[in-house]
Motif scaffolding. Structure first.
Motif, short mmCIF file in Angstrom:
data_model
loop_
_atom_site.label_atom_id
_atom_site.label_comp_id
_atom_site.label_asym_id
_atom_site.label_seq_id
_atom_site.Cartn_x
_atom_site.Cartn_y
_atom_site.Cartn_z
N THR A 110 52.91 59.74 -14.60
CA THR A 110 53.17 60.24 -13.24
C THR A 110 53.05 59.13 -12.20
O THR A 110 53.18 59.39 -11.01
CB THR A 110 52.20 61.37 -12.87
N ILE A 111 52.83 57.90 -12.64
CA ILE A 111 52.50 56.79 -11.74
C ILE A 111 53.60 55.74 -11.76
O ILE A 111 54.20 55.46 -12.80
CB ILE A 111 51.15 56.16 -12.14
N VAL A 112 53.85 55.14 -10.59
CA VAL A 112 54.71 53.96 -10.50
C VAL A 112 53.99 52.88 -9.71
O VAL A 112 53.08 53.16 -8.93
CB VAL A 112 56.08 54.28 -9.84
N LEU A 113 54.42 51.63 -9.92
CA LEU A 113 53.83 50.48 -9.24
C LEU A 113 54.65 50.11 -8.01
O LEU A 113 55.88 50.24 -8.01
CB LEU A 113 53.77 49.28 -10.19
N GLU A 114 53.97 49.63 -6.99
CA GLU A 114 54.65 49.22 -5.76
C GLU A 114 53.82 48.16 -5.06
O GLU A 114 52.63 48.00 -5.35
CB GLU A 114 54.86 50.41 -4.83
N THR A 115 54.44 47.43 -4.13
CA THR A 115 53.68 46.48 -3.31
C THR A 115 53.68 46.83 -1.82
O THR A 115 52.73 46.53 -1.12
CB THR A 115 54.23 45.05 -3.46
N ASP A 116 54.76 47.43 -1.32
CA ASP A 116 54.96 47.63 0.11
C ASP A 116 54.97 46.30 0.86
O ASP A 116 54.67 46.25 2.05
CB ASP A 116 53.90 48.56 0.71
N ALA A 117 55.29 45.23 0.15
CA ALA A 117 55.37 43.91 0.80
C ALA A 117 56.40 43.96 1.94
O ALA A 117 57.41 44.65 1.82
CB ALA A 117 55.77 42.86 -0.23
N PRO A 118 56.09 43.29 3.05
CA PRO A 118 55.05 42.30 3.26
C PRO A 118 53.68 42.85 3.64
O PRO A 118 52.76 42.07 3.92
CB PRO A 118 55.61 41.48 4.43
N ASP A 119 53.51 44.17 3.68
CA ASP A 119 52.24 44.77 4.08
C ASP A 119 51.40 45.14 2.86
O ASP A 119 51.84 45.05 1.72
CB ASP A 119 52.50 46.02 4.93
N MET A 120 50.17 45.60 3.13
CA MET A 120 49.27 46.17 2.12
C MET A 120 49.09 45.26 0.91
O MET A 120 49.32 45.65 -0.23
CB MET A 120 49.78 47.56 1.69
N THR A 121 48.66 44.04 1.16
CA THR A 121 48.56 43.06 0.09
C THR A 121 47.40 43.34 -0.85
O THR A 121 46.55 44.20 -0.59
CB THR A 121 48.43 41.64 0.68
N VAL A 122 47.36 42.62 -1.96
CA VAL A 122 46.33 42.80 -2.99
C VAL A 122 45.07 42.03 -2.60
O VAL A 122 45.10 41.13 -1.75
CB VAL A 122 46.84 42.32 -4.36
N SER A 123 43.95 42.38 -3.24
CA SER A 123 42.66 41.77 -2.88
C SER A 123 42.65 40.26 -3.09
O SER A 123 42.02 39.53 -2.32
CB SER A 123 41.54 42.42 -3.68
N ALA A 124 43.36 39.79 -4.12
CA ALA A 124 43.38 38.35 -4.40
C ALA A 124 44.08 37.55 -3.31
O ALA A 124 43.91 36.33 -3.23
CB ALA A 124 44.05 38.09 -5.75
N HIS A 125 44.87 38.22 -2.47
CA HIS A 125 45.58 37.55 -1.38
C HIS A 125 45.28 38.24 -0.05
O HIS A 125 46.14 38.33 0.82
CB HIS A 125 47.08 37.54 -1.67
N HIS A 126 44.04 38.69 0.08
CA HIS A 126 43.62 39.38 1.30
C HIS A 126 43.85 38.51 2.53
O HIS A 126 43.53 37.32 2.54
CB HIS A 126 42.14 39.75 1.20
N GLY A 127 44.46 39.10 3.55
CA GLY A 127 44.72 38.38 4.79
C GLY A 127 46.03 37.61 4.78
O GLY A 127 46.39 37.00 5.79
N GLU A 128 46.76 37.63 3.67
CA GLU A 128 48.03 36.92 3.56
C GLU A 128 49.19 37.91 3.57
O GLU A 128 49.00 39.11 3.42
CB GLU A 128 48.08 36.12 2.25
N ARG A 129 50.38 37.39 3.71
CA ARG A 129 51.58 38.21 3.55
C ARG A 129 51.65 38.69 2.10
O ARG A 129 51.44 37.93 1.17
CB ARG A 129 52.82 37.38 3.87
N ASN A 130 51.94 39.96 1.92
CA ASN A 130 52.09 40.50 0.58
C ASN A 130 53.43 40.04 0.00
O ASN A 130 54.36 39.67 0.73
CB ASN A 130 52.01 42.03 0.61
N SER A 131 53.53 40.11 -1.33
CA SER A 131 54.75 39.68 -2.01
C SER A 131 55.01 40.57 -3.22
O SER A 131 54.06 40.98 -3.90
CB SER A 131 54.60 38.23 -2.49
#
Length: 275
Positions: free
Chosen positions: A210-231
């Motif tokens: 029931t799950i899919v993966l997404e980034t919503d880049a350039p927003d809502m980035t991952v913890s490893a890139h906190h404070g950066e543009r998402n990709s």
């Protein structure tokens, strides 16, 4: 990094100006990290042409990366939307056949004492776009904040064939209601933060199909890139976190979530955007 399964980023605003300086390099990085399909949802009528142009076939040194067009009128831009945009949307769908209608939905989020931005107009545009999606037999990509009950009510009335609830963060009961209506639930960068305990528990409880993966880049980035543009190239961080939560391999997460998208969106490796 090596990947045994290709992934699909089901929600990435690759058409946003944030990517203008290095969009090609971002796409190369996506392929290096196993992302060969990206769904790009438009947000307003004045960006539809730009989004379509960005979604033309992209070839990288590692092969073809497919950018799949979705067209819609986002609730956060409700002040910009005009009634004629709905008829324009209907015409463009017939002409270009996007993979989905989106990003559409409802946003009743309040900040302090600020009123919800024109909820009646949001509901009207959401309802009309759902009807357009039904007429064209297309799935939808839904943005929803603080409006699950009216959203679920409209979806049940419309009888759509499904789609994705983007960045889902509701209850397990609400999740089940969406699933019963044929929807998949999108999880992105917020899942990678250890403080997202409620979201992680929700992901643990939900079946992987029931799950899919997404980034919503350039927003809502991952913890490893906190404070950066998402990709979209950071999708593997979401995959790996979900694998840890579900206690399965990253390859299994990639395989199942990719199959989920292809099932609901009728997405195939031969699909290409139209001019």
């Amino acid at each position: 990094m090596p990947n045994t399964e290709q992934m699909i980023d089901t929600h990435c605003h690759l058409d946003f100006p944030d990517f203008d300086p290095d969009r090609g390099a971002v796409l190369e990085s996506c392929c290096q990290h196993g992302v060969f399909d990206i769904i790009v949802p438009a947000v307003s009528a004045d960006t539809w042409r730009r989004t379509r142009e960005i979604c033309q076939d992209r070839h990288t040194s590692l092969g073809q990366l497919r950018l799949h067009l979705a067209l819609g009128l986002h609730p956060l831009f409700i002040d910009q939307h005009q009634p004629q945009h709905l008829s324009e949307l209907d015409h463009l769908i017939a002409q270009h056949r996007p993979v989905a209608i989106g990003e559409i939905g409802l946003d009743f989020h309040r900040i302090g004492k600020r009123a919800v931005n024109d909820p009646d107009k949001q509901l009207a545009f959401f309802d009309k776009q759902l009807m357009i999606a039904k007429q064209h037999a297309l799935p939808v990509i839904i943005h929803n904040r603080k409006a699950h009950d009216p959203c679920l009510s409209l979806l049940a009335q419309t009888g759509l064939s499904g789609g994705i609830i983007h960045a889902f963060n509701g209850s397990i009961q609400q999740a089940q209601r969406y699933i019963d209506l044929g929807f998949l639930l999108g999880f992105g960068g917020m899942l990678t933060f250890t403080r997202s305990r409620k979201l992680r528990e929700l992901a643990r409880q939900l079946p992987l199909d029931t799950i899919v993966l997404e980034t919503d880049a350039p927003d809502m980035t991952v913890s490893a890139h906190h404070g950066e543009r998402n990709s979209p190239a950071y999708l593997h961080f979401v995959r790996d976190t979900l694998a840890e939560i579900k206690q399965v391999s990253p390859a299994e997460v990639a395989r199942v979530t990719t199959n989920n998208v292809r099932r609901v969106f009728a997405l195939h490796t031969t699909d290409t955007p139209t001019d």
